[in-house]
Design an enzyme around this catalytic site. Structure first.
Site, short mmCIF file in Angstrom:
data_model
loop_
_atom_site.label_atom_id
_atom_site.label_comp_id
_atom_site.label_asym_id
_atom_site.label_seq_id
_atom_site.Cartn_x
_atom_site.Cartn_y
_atom_site.Cartn_z
N SER A 579 1.30 -1.20 -0.21
CA SER A 579 -0.28 -0.03 -0.04
C SER A 579 1.09 0.92 -0.16
O SER A 579 2.24 1.56 0.37
CB SER A 579 -0.73 0.36 1.41
OG SER A 579 -1.37 0.90 1.52
N TYR A 592 -1.88 -0.10 10.18
CA TYR A 592 -2.26 -0.94 8.82
C TYR A 592 0.10 -0.51 7.98
O TYR A 592 -0.07 -0.63 8.06
CB TYR A 592 -2.82 -0.04 8.12
CG TYR A 592 -2.89 -0.88 7.10
CD1 TYR A 592 -4.08 -1.71 6.65
CD2 TYR A 592 -3.26 0.65 6.03
CE1 TYR A 592 -4.12 -1.86 5.28
CE2 TYR A 592 -3.32 0.06 4.76
CZ TYR A 592 -3.94 -1.28 4.44
OH TYR A 592 -3.94 -1.76 2.78
#
Length: 701
Positions: A579, A592
């Site tokens: 990501s 995250y």
């Protein structure tokens, strides 16, 4: 043929009157329907085997006169899936007139070219070599099939005598003759010499049957095959056992699958010394009875008899000398045992080629085995794609049935090596191979994708499959997996329930990949979840879950995958779907973002370590994939909306506006990023590709 019956034990009666009524009096449609239901029963003919035809009266477009036209399966087709686009339409009289110019066996290849001068339907598929076999016979509907029972009769010692014993004077018999115009003449002569017969047995080859209507032809074919099957089963009962009885005991089913999964990558690597191959495994009762038998050692080297069989299976299999109970855990030690057997097989194939080749023979093809037999465990096959290797396996099972029947009748006989070679390396066969479409970029590749039940993972699997790969779909949700698997055509995908936080679950997913396809070449870690919270709200459970799925999952997936790839020795690709958040510091994202950064750096470390194995490791960084992404279906979307002070509904527009290209990013865009790394950028490793529309603060350099 008056005593038609619908009660069959050894073949499937599939004629559906309601379906037939919907076709009306369209004889071509009825011929196609008959072809399809005959091809649906592998005991009657295998994929691509045999051909069928019908003759109709049509208006000649040049003279407006009535002419007889023969409609016949074209070159390279399959009767089970035959449609109008796969048939050729020829003037029957013109085809028969070719008898006036035929000069003998040396003239066969030229005759195939002359078939084009007989074309009636300009949309015809290229006529096959078997066209004159149908055209020189007078019947309205004709079937040329390769039933196991009939080939057993055809390949048995004293085949002509056996044919007489089963059918009396109602069946003709012609000796082995390579398919072509001369064989058509032989069939014509056999019929003229034996008027009133219902069919002809072709020595070592197959069966011709016919009828005035499509239904009569269908029933005639079934009855003839049924009679041969009954005769063979009676002989087997009289004999008491087949193949000399059992020499080796089969391992229990689960142990066979375990052994196969361990061995498959090694076999795949060895079979891929020239061209990368896809595998298939079979351990049916028919297979096990044969490969465990006393007669395997005698029968396997003899090779198959029917041309359709050995064209797909090679002239003979490789029989492994490994003990069924052998410990396969030491891959290096097993490889050392296997390599000499493969080298010997390749040398023997080269000797076969050099001994039999003609002055104009095509160059020797891949000398590796297609069929590999492991007594007590099962049978492996390897070919260029899953359909081809599955069909090769099915054809060898047909060959087993033929040997079983022929041995029960009298004694199995195979084609002489020179006859086999002349078919395998026939210039017309080579021309057919040259006409095959170019392979897709990921043909011969096997991809395992985590999180493939939907969203980005499914889009990645779709893209890889569209580019030619076999895909192994994994996810923790079985319902999603079943739905995803159902979206692909046969021979493209398989699936395995896989929890990436559980090493044993990961190992089982790789076992499925090995059993179904032979190993793995591309691993994509797309399974994931997202939790967006400020640090004070991020719990230990949140942290551990993110680390387990994203980081530990990637580690375990790579560890188990590398073991398979090293067995194959074919290199490979590992792709991490990370990501932008692993590169950019943002609010409410400590758990995250940290996990994604760990994925990225682990990929760099793996790239450095695995380069010596030609295993490339790269990263694709998505950002803002809202539409179609599973992680945006719940709390993550709410958390990100809260972090940016907007509503969930405003998120897609927000993410599109903030990237340089002002583009919405879709799962398919991420899939394209993956494909670029595995299908185009074949000398890249340790790289990160951002698929985010352009985020300046996420630029890698």
């Amino acid at each position: 043929m008056e005593n038609l019956t619908k009660n069959f034990k050894y073949v499937d009666y599939l004629w559906d009157n309601e379906k037939v009524e919907s076709l009306g009096d369209d004889q071509v449609a009825l011929f196609l329907y008959r072809s399809n239901i005959l091809g649906a029963d592998l005991r009657i003919t295998n994929y691509g085997g045999g051909n069928t035809s019908c003759k109709t009266i049509e208006k000649d477009p040049l003279t407006n006169e009535d002419v007889e036209v023969m409609w016949v399966k074209g070159s390279g087709g399959d009767i089970g899936t035959l449609t109008r686009s796969g048939i050729a339409g020829l003037y029957t009289d013109r085809l028969r007139d070719l008898k006036n110019v035929y000069q003998g066996l040396h003239d066969e290849d030229r005759m195939v070219g002359l078939f084009n001068h007989c074309i009636y339907d300009l949309d015809s598929k290229a006529p096959s070599i078997d066209t004159p076999l149908h055209g020189l016979l007078p019947f309205a509907h004709i079937d040329h099939l390769h039933p196991d029972a009939l080939i057993a009769v055809a390949a048995a010692k004293d085949s002509e005598k056996v044919t007489k014993e089963i059918w009396g004077d109602t069946m003709g018999w012609v000796p082995w003759q390579r398919p072509g115009f001369d064989l058509g003449l032989q069939l014509e002569k056999c019929l003229n010499d034996n008027p009133g017969i219902r069919g002809i047995v072709l020595g070592s080859h197959g069966l011709f049957t016919w009828g005035d209507t499509s239904y009569e032809c269908y029933m005639n074919s079934l009855e003839v095959i049924e009679m041969a099957s009954e005769y063979i089963e009676k002989k087997i009962k009289e004999k008491g056992s087949v193949f000399g009885g059992q020499k080796v005991d089969s391992l229990p089913k689960e142990e066979r699958l375990e052994k196969a999964a361990q061995l498959m990558p090694l076999l795949r690597g060895l079979c891929s010394s020239e061209n990368q191959m896809i595998g298939h495994f079979s351990d049916t009762d028919v297979v096990m009875e044969y490969i465990n038998s006393h007669d395997l050692e005698r029968l396997a080297p003899m090779g198959t008899s029917c041309p359709d069989h050995f064209l797909r299976t090679k002239i003979q299999p490789l029989v492994l000398t490994l003990d069924a109970n052998e410990d396969l855990s030491d891959a290096e030690a097993i490889l050392k045992k296997l390599e000499p057997a493969f080298e010997q097989y390749r040398q023997e194939y080269a000797d076969y080629y050099n001994t039999c080749k003609r002055d104009n023979s095509p160059a020797m093809r891949d000398p590796n085995p297609v069929i590999i037999i492991y007594p007590g465990v099962g049978m492996f096959s390897f070919a260029k794609n899953k359909q081809t290797t599955r069909v090769a396996s099915e054809f060898y099972i047909n060959a087993i049935n033929v040997m079983r029947g022929a041995e029960a009748i009298t004694e199995y006989t195979s084609l002489p090596r020179q006859e086999a070679f002349d078919i395998e390396y026939w210039l017309l066969e080579e021309a057919k191979l040259q006409r095959m479409p170019k392979e897709q970029p990921l043909s011969r590749k096997i991809a395992l994708v985590t999180g493939a039940g939907g969203g980005i993972g499914k889009a990645i699997a779709d893209k890889l499959a569209a580019e030619g790969a076999n895909v192994v779909l994994t996810d923790i949700n079985e319902d999603s997996l079943k739905e995803a698997h159902a979206s692909y055509k046969r021979d493209v995908s398989t699936y395995a329930i896989c929890d990436v936080t559980n090493y044993h679950s990961i190992v089982n997913a790789y076992k499925k990949a090995c059993i179904e396809f032979g190993g793995v070449d591309i691993i994509v870690h797309s399974a994931g979840l997202a939790i967006s919270k400020p640090i004070e709200e991020t719990t230990q459970k949140d942290w551990d879950l993110l680390q387990d799925v994203l980081v530990k999952g990637q580690f375990e997936l790579a560890k188990a995958g590398v073991e398979v790839m090293r067995k194959q020795n074919l290199g490979g690709n590992f792709i991490s779907i990370a990501s932008k958040n692993g590169l950019v510091s943002g609010p409410n994202n400590v758990g995250y973002g940290t996990a994604k950064a760990a994925q990225q750096h682990m990929s760099r470390l793996l790239a450095a370590e695995l380069a010596k194995d030609k295993i490339r490791v790269n990263v694709v960084n998505p950002d803002g994939v809202i539409v179609g992404s599973k992680i945006w279906e719940g709390a993550w979307a709410e958390g990100r909306a809260k972090a940016y002070g907007i509503t969930v509904e405003e998120l897609p527009a927000h993410y599109a506006k903030r990237n340089l290209l002002n583009e919405i990013i879709y799962p398919e865009d991420i899939a394209n990023g993956v494909f670029s790394l595995v299908g185009i950028l074949d000398k890249s490793t340790g790289n990160i590709i951002n698929v985010d529309g352009g985020m300046a603060n996420a630029f890698v350099r």
